[in-house]
Design an enzyme around this catalytic site. Structure first.
Site, PDB file in Angstrom:
ATOM      1  N   GLU A 110       0.829  -1.207   0.000  1.00  0.00           N
ATOM      2  CA  GLU A 110       0.000   0.000   0.000  1.00  0.00           C
ATOM      3  C   GLU A 110       0.866   1.262   0.000  1.00  0.00           C
ATOM      4  OE1 GLU A 110      -1.542   1.734   3.463  1.00  0.00           O
ATOM      5  OE2 GLU A 110      -1.127   0.009   4.732  1.00  0.00           O
ATOM      6  N   ASP A 124     -16.878   5.589  13.924  1.00  0.00           N
ATOM      7  CA  ASP A 124     -15.684   5.528  13.086  1.00  0.00           C
ATOM      8  C   ASP A 124     -15.125   4.108  13.042  1.00  0.00           C
ATOM      9  OD1 ASP A 124     -13.389   5.906  11.655  1.00  0.00           O
ATOM     10  OD2 ASP A 124     -12.558   7.475  12.946  1.00  0.00           O
ATOM     11  N   SER A 162     -12.974   1.626  10.269  1.00  0.00           N
ATOM     12  CA  SER A 162     -12.236   1.648   9.012  1.00  0.00           C
ATOM     13  C   SER A 162     -12.938   0.848   7.925  1.00  0.00           C
ATOM     14  CB  SER A 162     -10.837   1.075   9.224  1.00  0.00           C
ATOM     15  OG  SER A 162     -10.142   1.032   7.998  1.00  0.00           O
ATOM     16  N   ASP A 172     -11.395  -0.722   5.930  1.00  0.00           N
ATOM     17  CA  ASP A 172     -10.590  -1.946   5.767  1.00  0.00           C
ATOM     18  C   ASP A 172     -11.448  -3.174   6.070  1.00  0.00           C
ATOM     19  OD1 ASP A 172      -8.517  -0.164   5.393  1.00  0.00           O
ATOM     20  OD2 ASP A 172      -7.368  -0.774   7.161  1.00  0.00           O
ATOM     21  N   LYS A 180      -4.205  -2.377  14.672  1.00  0.00           N
ATOM     22  CA  LYS A 180      -3.444  -1.275  15.266  1.00  0.00           C
ATOM     23  C   LYS A 180      -3.897  -1.023  16.703  1.00  0.00           C
ATOM     24  CE  LYS A 180      -3.488   1.802  11.762  1.00  0.00           C
ATOM     25  NZ  LYS A 180      -3.498   1.177  10.437  1.00  0.00           N
TER      26      LYS A 180
END
Ligand code: PSU
Ligand code: MN
Length: 308
Positions: free
Chosen positions: A26, A139, A141, A143, A160
């Site tokens: 990425e 919120d 992601s 992903d 993370k």
């Protein structure tokens, strides 16, 4: 062919044609996740780690509206050094292409583009997920949702640690995204070796991951992704006490500064890199290089399996 097609770099195009191992990488990590000027050097080191393990690196990004799989060095340099590079998730790709923008692809966008280009393995640092204030901010992601519908193996150091890791694991279960530990039954937490959660499955070799990917393909039942969680050795992680202090301070500052949305992750990573005087940067780089190496070995094993 029109100008909005995915553009394959020459080396990547040849490797895909010949069914040689390719690893997607990425560009958001490069443009938004790592500080300048280290980011460009690290981007090249990541590609080198993939090559050293026998695969062809395909760093993905958008240059002047052109979606490129396998950025060349000039394009990589541009995304690493030019101001105004957008952080692109899947939903942004078409809009940014039509606008002729420069953009870096997140895990979500990189996964989607890589799979569309026929690449099955992708290396990153840490996965995005549910943010700590998600109960009020919503919120989460992209992903996660993208990996629910994208057939790709993502090699990462888990989720993370700036996120709500437990909630992210629950969402991955709901969305049907498979998670396996690499030589561990504990979920790694990016900067930290152990995020405090058990995993149901582990694999011990690149060949075993290739077996999982082959089974996914053969069954055709599950169209989603596979997360391969590759922990840092405990003696290489960020000092957990320093981690917890830095995170608490970063979250407080973020609230004070009113940071929301797609700026949250870059803000917190930048805070870590500044507040730990580079310690988190060194750890982040180690994570990515280790994941690039493992992803390349998985791609090699998958290519061998397919050729056998
Ligand atoms: N892993 C890293 N550094 C990063 C990221 C992941 O080591 O910068 C990026 C990835 O591109 C990931 C994004 O998709 O952070 C998540 O951002 P958000 O929380 O806004 O979805
Ligand atoms: Mn977000």
């Amino acid at each position: 062919m029109n100008s909005f097609d995915i553009h394959l770099g020459a080396e990547v195009g040849a490797a895909l044609r010949d069914r040689r191992p390719v690893v997607a990488l990425e560009s958001t990590i490069v443009s938004h996740g790592l500080p300048r000027p280290d980011n460009l050097r690290v981007a090249r080191e990541i590609e080198q780690a993939v090559r050293a393990a026998g695969a062809v690196p395909a760093t993905i990004g958008m240059v002047g509206g052109r979606l490129v799989v396998g950025l060349d060095d000039a394009e990589l340099t541009r995304l690493a050094t030019v101001d105004g590079v957008s952080k692109l998730s899947v939903r942004d790709l078409a809009v940014a292409a039509a606008a002729g923008a420069d953009g870096a692809t997140t895990v979500a966008a990189t996964s989607a583009v890589a799979a569309a280009a026929g690449i099955g393995v992708f290396a990153t640092g840490g996965l995005g997920g549910v943010h700590r204030q998600a109960a009020t901010t919503f919120d989460e992601s992209a992903d996660l949702g993208t990996l629910a519908r994208t057939p790709i193996a993502v090699v990462c150091a888990g989720i993370k640690s700036i996120l709500d890791v437990g909630a992210t694991l629950e969402r991955l279960e709901t969305l049907g995204v498979a998670v396996v530990g690499y030589r561990t039954r504990r979920l790694p937490g990016f900067y930290l070796t152990d995020a405090g959660f058990d995993l149901d499955w582990s694999v011990d070799s690149p060949e075993q991951v290739a077996d999982v990917l082959a089974a996914q393909d053969a069954h055709g039942v599950h169209g989603g992704g596979l997360i391969v969680a590759n922990p840092l050795p405990a003696d290489e992680q960020l000092d957990p006490a320093l981690h917890d202090r830095t995170l608490a301070e970063g979250l407080a500052r973020m609230e004070r500064d009113g940071v929301t949305g797609k700026a949250v992750t870059p803000y917190l990573l930048a805070h870590f890199h500044a507040a730990t005087q580079g310690a988190s940067l060194a750890v982040n780089v180690r994570i990515i290089l280790r994941n690039a190496d493992l992803a390349a070995r998985i791609a090699v094993a998958a290519a061998r399996r397919a050729a056998a």
